[in-house]
Design an enzyme around this catalytic site. Structure first.
Site, PDB file in Angstrom:
ATOM      1  N   ASP A 137      19.719   4.317   2.603  1.00  0.00           N
ATOM      2  CA  ASP A 137      20.226   3.870   3.802  1.00  0.00           C
ATOM      3  C   ASP A 137      20.910   4.643   5.428  1.00  0.00           C
ATOM      4  O   ASP A 137      21.930   4.855   4.103  1.00  0.00           O
ATOM      5  CB  ASP A 137      19.256   2.572   4.728  1.00  0.00           C
TER       6      ASP A 137
ATOM      7  N   ARG B 145      15.419   2.496   3.732  1.00  0.00           N
ATOM      8  CA  ARG B 145      15.010   0.816   3.235  1.00  0.00           C
ATOM      9  C   ARG B 145      14.521   0.146   3.812  1.00  0.00           C
ATOM     10  O   ARG B 145      14.738  -0.974   3.812  1.00  0.00           O
ATOM     11  CB  ARG B 145      16.808   0.520   1.962  1.00  0.00           C
ATOM     12  N   SER B 146      13.405   0.472   5.032  1.00  0.00           N
ATOM     13  CA  SER B 146      12.835  -0.608   5.135  1.00  0.00           C
ATOM     14  C   SER B 146      12.148  -1.826   4.353  1.00  0.00           C
ATOM     15  O   SER B 146      11.575  -1.170   3.050  1.00  0.00           O
ATOM     16  CB  SER B 146      12.390  -0.032   6.522  1.00  0.00           C
TER      17      SER B 146
ATOM     18  N   CYS C 203       0.725  -0.648   0.418  1.00  0.00           N
ATOM     19  CA  CYS C 203       0.271   0.122  -0.252  1.00  0.00           C
ATOM     20  C   CYS C 203       0.575   1.119  -0.074  1.00  0.00           C
ATOM     21  O   CYS C 203       0.347   1.921  -1.130  1.00  0.00           O
ATOM     22  CB  CYS C 203      -1.182   0.064   1.315  1.00  0.00           C
TER      23      CYS C 203
HETATM   24  N1  LIG Z   1       2.223   7.423   5.164  1.00  0.00           N
HETATM   25  C1  LIG Z   1       2.302   6.515   5.077  1.00  0.00           C
HETATM   26  O1  LIG Z   1       1.116   6.500   4.516  1.00  0.00           O
HETATM   27  C2  LIG Z   1       3.534   5.506   5.636  1.00  0.00           C
HETATM   28  C3  LIG Z   1       3.914   5.990   6.912  1.00  0.00           C
HETATM   29  N2  LIG Z   1       5.074   5.940   7.497  1.00  0.00           N
HETATM   30  C4  LIG Z   1       5.863   6.198   8.264  1.00  0.00           C
HETATM   31  O2  LIG Z   1       6.968   6.342   7.357  1.00  0.00           O
HETATM   32  C5  LIG Z   1       8.186   6.182   8.354  1.00  0.00           C
HETATM   33  C6  LIG Z   1       9.148   5.218   7.704  1.00  0.00           C
HETATM   34  O3  LIG Z   1       7.935   3.336   7.997  1.00  0.00           O
HETATM   35  P1  LIG Z   1       9.189   2.368   8.453  1.00  0.00           P
HETATM   36  O4  LIG Z   1       9.861   1.878   6.889  1.00  0.00           O
HETATM   37  O5  LIG Z   1       7.945   1.258   8.625  1.00  0.00           O
HETATM   38  O6  LIG Z   1      10.081   2.130   9.302  1.00  0.00           O
HETATM   39  P2  LIG Z   1      11.013   1.589   9.916  1.00  0.00           P
HETATM   40  O7  LIG Z   1      11.428   2.189  11.051  1.00  0.00           O
HETATM   41  O8  LIG Z   1      11.019   0.386   9.441  1.00  0.00           O
HETATM   42  O9  LIG Z   1      12.382   1.830   8.874  1.00  0.00           O
HETATM   43  C7  LIG Z   1      13.017   2.534   9.026  1.00  0.00           C
HETATM   44  C8  LIG Z   1      14.305   3.324   8.256  1.00  0.00           C
HETATM   45  O10 LIG Z   1      14.849   4.199   7.540  1.00  0.00           O
HETATM   46  C9  LIG Z   1      16.599   3.890   8.080  1.00  0.00           C
HETATM   47  N3  LIG Z   1      17.327   5.250   8.295  1.00  0.00           N
HETATM   48  C10 LIG Z   1      17.025   5.482  10.118  1.00  0.00           C
HETATM   49  N4  LIG Z   1      17.310   6.960   9.680  1.00  0.00           N
HETATM   50  C11 LIG Z   1      17.879   7.235   8.565  1.00  0.00           C
HETATM   51  C12 LIG Z   1      19.011   7.977   7.464  1.00  0.00           C
HETATM   52  N5  LIG Z   1      18.852   9.263   8.177  1.00  0.00           N
HETATM   53  N6  LIG Z   1      18.881   7.977   6.688  1.00  0.00           N
HETATM   54  C13 LIG Z   1      18.838   7.238   5.810  1.00  0.00           C
HETATM   55  N7  LIG Z   1      17.778   6.181   6.767  1.00  0.00           N
HETATM   56  C14 LIG Z   1      17.563   6.193   7.622  1.00  0.00           C
HETATM   57  C15 LIG Z   1      16.082   3.219   8.953  1.00  0.00           C
HETATM   58  O11 LIG Z   1      17.411   2.200   8.600  1.00  0.00           O
HETATM   59  C16 LIG Z   1      14.999   1.753   8.528  1.00  0.00           C
HETATM   60  O12 LIG Z   1      15.950   1.477   7.204  1.00  0.00           O
HETATM   61  C17 LIG Z   1       7.688   5.820   9.397  1.00  0.00           C
HETATM   62  O13 LIG Z   1       7.845   7.613  10.090  1.00  0.00           O
HETATM   63  C18 LIG Z   1       5.823   5.460   9.802  1.00  0.00           C
HETATM   64  O14 LIG Z   1       5.159   6.016  10.453  1.00  0.00           O
HETATM   65  C19 LIG Z   1       4.733   4.070   7.256  1.00  0.00           C
HETATM   66  C20 LIG Z   1       3.792   3.312   6.752  1.00  0.00           C
HETATM   67  C21 LIG Z   1       2.731   4.778   6.014  1.00  0.00           C
END
Ligand SMILES: NC(=O)C1=CN([C@@H]2O[C@H](COP(=O)(O)OP(=O)(O)OC[C@H]3O[C@@H](n4cnc5c(N)ncnc54)[C@H](O)[C@@H]3O)[C@@H](O)[C@H]2O)C=CC1
Ligand SMILES: Nc1nc(=O)c2c([nH]1)NC[C@@H]1CN(c3ccc(C(=O)N[C@@H](CCC(=O)O)C(=O)O)cc3)C=[N+]21
Length: 309
Positions: free
Chosen positions: A208, A185-186, A150
């Protein structure tokens, strides 16, 4: 003191993009004689997940869907999903992540528990396999599209709306010539997003903490699906100045995209719950800025739910 000439950046809100998608959903729903039911499982204390769950509930209600939020303990989530899989009154299931510690890999197991025909988020193995392999349909007659995850799909819908996808080009190649940086890159968002964009023809720098990976279908996009190459020694400093589109999704309020490195006139999109771009700074640089995409994600989710029902 009066400021200089105002920034010419156009800010595009998720609600605007979601509107068209929701209209399609409403039209589809009017042809069904049931009220599709989405069940959400909340098994963590994550405030971002709670906010998102509340928002799912609201959007379901407003658009004629039923939403049932089930708050369960971590050790009960497996049984709860198995029951919902077997329950004929449930049409779609969404599990809010993260649940278990990231390093444990346990969330991946939970993702795969959700029955494919109820997996409206598109995170089970079958759909991820099709996505990474660039297999777009579930059947040989190409009538049933495979579900895409999604949030990555929501980003694509935003890029289509912004006409970054060039409809002159054939379907599947519409990002040919575009360079995109994705920061995150999650496994649920950043990596599938980089793969999808590269499968559509883009050159994607996936950034990442462990460095930069280049996702591409090669010169002349001759490869049938993306390949990945490590960009040794690269960082944002190398990627941002050459990117037409910058997509950022870093959690936490510490991180800000170094906007001074972004190309003049680039398109900037934030999908993090936190503001990854300084508002004033990005508006001085970007041609288009999309501050959040949550509403589009939910619209895509409801579209998948409609298909499931
Ligand atoms: N707008 C939407 O529909 C959605 C938004 N989100 C939001 O997106 C964000 C990320 O979600 P996820 O990927 O599930 O989180 P996650 O915590 O699984 O992944 C975050 C990734 O960012 C990396 N990261 C951290 N600091 C970094 C930096 N300075 N530079 C580059 N990479 C870095 C981490 O190593 C990790 O791979 C969260 O804030 C979440 O709430 C998540 C899902 C849907
Ligand atoms: N299985 C699963 N799928 C998810 O998609 C998922 C999840 N688990 N766990 C929690 C995170 C968090 N999340 C957000 C959704 C929208 C915004 C977002 O764009 N919010 C807007 C407001 C929303 C709006 O009103 O547009 C903003 O912060 O400005 C942020 C974060 C999805 N998540």
């Amino acid at each position: 003191m009066a400021s200089a000439t105002p920034a010419t950046c156009k800010v595009v809100l998720a609600a605007t993009v979601a509107k068209g998608l929701l209209a399609e959903v409403t039209e589809g729903l009017s042809k069904l004689n049931i009220k599709p039911k989405l069940v959400g499982f909340l098994a963590n204390g994550d405030p971002a997940a709670q906010v998102y769950a509340d928002y799912c509930a609201k959007t379901c209600r407003e658009n004629g869907f039923e939403f049932d939020l089930r708050v369960v303990e971590k050790d009960k989530i497996e049984q709860a999903i198995i029951e919902a899989n077997a329950d004929k009154t449930v049409h779609g299931i969404i599990v809010y992540y993260p649940i278990f510690p990231r390093t444990s890999g346990q969330d991946r197991y939970i993702q795969n528990l959700v029955a494919a025909e109820k997996d409206v988020e598109g995170l089970c193995h079958k759909y991820l396999f099709n996505m990474y392999q660039n297999i777009r349909f579930l059947d040989e007659q190409n009538t049933q599209k495979s579900i895409l995850p999604c949030t990555p799909l929501a980003v694509i819908k935003v890029l289509e709306y912004l006409q970054i996808y060039n409809s002159i080009l054939p379907y599947g190649n519409r990002l040919f010539g575009k360079t995109v940086t994705v920061i995150n890159r999650s496994e649920v968002v950043g990596r599938p997003l980089a793969a999808l964009l590269a499968n559509d023809g883009a050159k994607v720098y996936s950034v990442d903490l462990d460095g930069v990976d280049l996702f591409t279908r090669g010169q002349g996009i001759k490869a049938p699906r993306h390949q990945v190459h490590k960009q040794e020694g690269w960082g944002l400093k190398e990627c941002l100045p050459i990117s037409d589109v910058v997509i950022s999704g870093v959690p936490g309020d510490q991180f800000k995209v170094p906007v001074e490195l972004v190309r003049d006139g680039a398109v900037c999109i934030n999908f993090s719950s936190d503001k990854n771009f300084d508002n004033a700074a990005v508006k001085e640089k970007a041609s288009i800025y999309v501050p959040a995409i949550g509403k589009v994600t939910i619209a895509v989710l409801l579209r998948n739910l409609l298909v499931s029902a």
